[in-house]
Design a protein around this motif. Structure first.
Motif, PDB file in Angstrom:
ATOM      1  N   ALA A   1      88.813  38.287  -9.735  1.00 49.04           N
ATOM      2  CA  ALA A   1      89.846  39.015 -10.464  1.00 49.04           C
ATOM      3  C   ALA A   1      89.172  39.943 -11.468  1.00 49.04           C
ATOM      4  CB  ALA A   1      90.759  38.035 -11.190  1.00 49.04           C
ATOM      5  N   TYR A   2      89.748  41.123 -11.624  1.00 48.83           N
ATOM      6  CA  TYR A   2      89.191  42.088 -12.573  1.00 48.83           C
ATOM      7  C   TYR A   2      89.881  41.962 -13.915  1.00 48.83           C
ATOM      8  CZ  TYR A   2      86.193  44.494  -9.326  1.00 48.83           C
ATOM      9  OH  TYR A   2      85.176  44.793  -8.473  1.00 48.83           O
TER      10      TYR A   2
ATOM     11  N   PRO B   1      86.750  47.821 -16.017  1.00 46.42           N
ATOM     12  CA  PRO B   1      87.137  46.677 -15.172  1.00 46.42           C
ATOM     13  C   PRO B   1      85.905  45.880 -14.732  1.00 46.42           C
ATOM     14  CG  PRO B   1      88.227  48.686 -14.438  1.00 46.42           C
ATOM     15  CD  PRO B   1      87.219  49.089 -15.472  1.00 46.42           C
TER      16      PRO B   1
ATOM     17  N   THR C   1      94.118  42.585 -19.767  1.00 46.71           N
ATOM     18  CA  THR C   1      94.965  42.436 -18.590  1.00 46.71           C
ATOM     19  C   THR C   1      94.079  41.932 -17.467  1.00 46.71           C
ATOM     20  OG1 THR C   1      94.620  44.728 -17.931  1.00 46.71           O
ATOM     21  CG2 THR C   1      96.599  44.248 -19.209  1.00 46.71           C
TER      22      THR C   1
ATOM     23  N   HIS D   1      93.746  41.663 -13.228  1.00 50.41           N
ATOM     24  CA  HIS D   1      94.214  42.168 -11.935  1.00 50.41           C
ATOM     25  C   HIS D   1      93.681  41.232 -10.857  1.00 50.41           C
ATOM     26  CE1 HIS D   1      95.553  45.778 -13.994  1.00 50.41           C
ATOM     27  NE2 HIS D   1      94.420  45.709 -14.654  1.00 50.41           N
ATOM     28  N   GLN D   2      94.563  40.366 -10.374  1.00 52.19           N
ATOM     29  CA  GLN D   2      94.183  39.378  -9.366  1.00 52.19           C
ATOM     30  C   GLN D   2      94.031  40.058  -8.007  1.00 52.19           C
ATOM     31  OE1 GLN D   2      93.386  36.337 -10.048  1.00 52.19           O
ATOM     32  NE2 GLN D   2      94.432  35.831 -11.939  1.00 52.19           N
TER      33      GLN D   2
END
Length: 128
Positions: free
Chosen positions: A41-42, A71, A102, A104-105
């Motif tokens: 994940a990022y 990221p 945040t 990002h999966q």
């Protein structure tokens, strides 16, 4: 750890071992994050993220926010901080709860081919 004399300035350092702070002290004894983080994940810091506005954050939290200015995968963050993955996941959960990052999966692999199709492909390759 060697015997310490009064007034030793670096009580958490040992000349031979380096820093001797246990990972669970960084997480306050927690072993699981309140959020789920995949290895790939990022993580990205929010554009207006200011960890200095949260005095209860540790230096590792602040370093994670700095590293996430671009990221970066969870696994790379653990490597960059030289911390166990579980510790980094707990720290990231803290940051996510505060809205500083945040995550990002990666997309779920829901459209995997049927096992029968995969077996037919393998059988076809063997026949070549």
């Amino acid at each position: 750890m060697r015997g310490e004399s009064p007034g030793t300035p670096h009580q958490w350092l040992d000349d031979d071992a380096g820093p001797v702070v246990r990972p669970y002290t960084l997480t306050g004894g927690r072993v699981r994050s309140s959020h789920r983080f995949d290895l790939v994940a990022y993580v990205l810091a929010e554009p207006d993220a200011d960890p200095t506005g949260h005095p209860d954050l540790q230096p590792e939290h602040r370093r994670l926010v700095a590293l996430a200015a671009r990221p970066v995968p969870v696994a790379e963050l653990a490597s960059d901080l030289d911390l166990a993955l579980g510790v980094v996941r707990v720290l990231l959960g803290d940051l996510l709860s505060r809205g500083l990052i945040t995550v990002h999966q990666p997309p779920a692999a829901t459209n995997l081919p049927d096992n029968d199709i995969l077996k037919a492909v393998v059988d076809g390759l063997r026949a070549l």
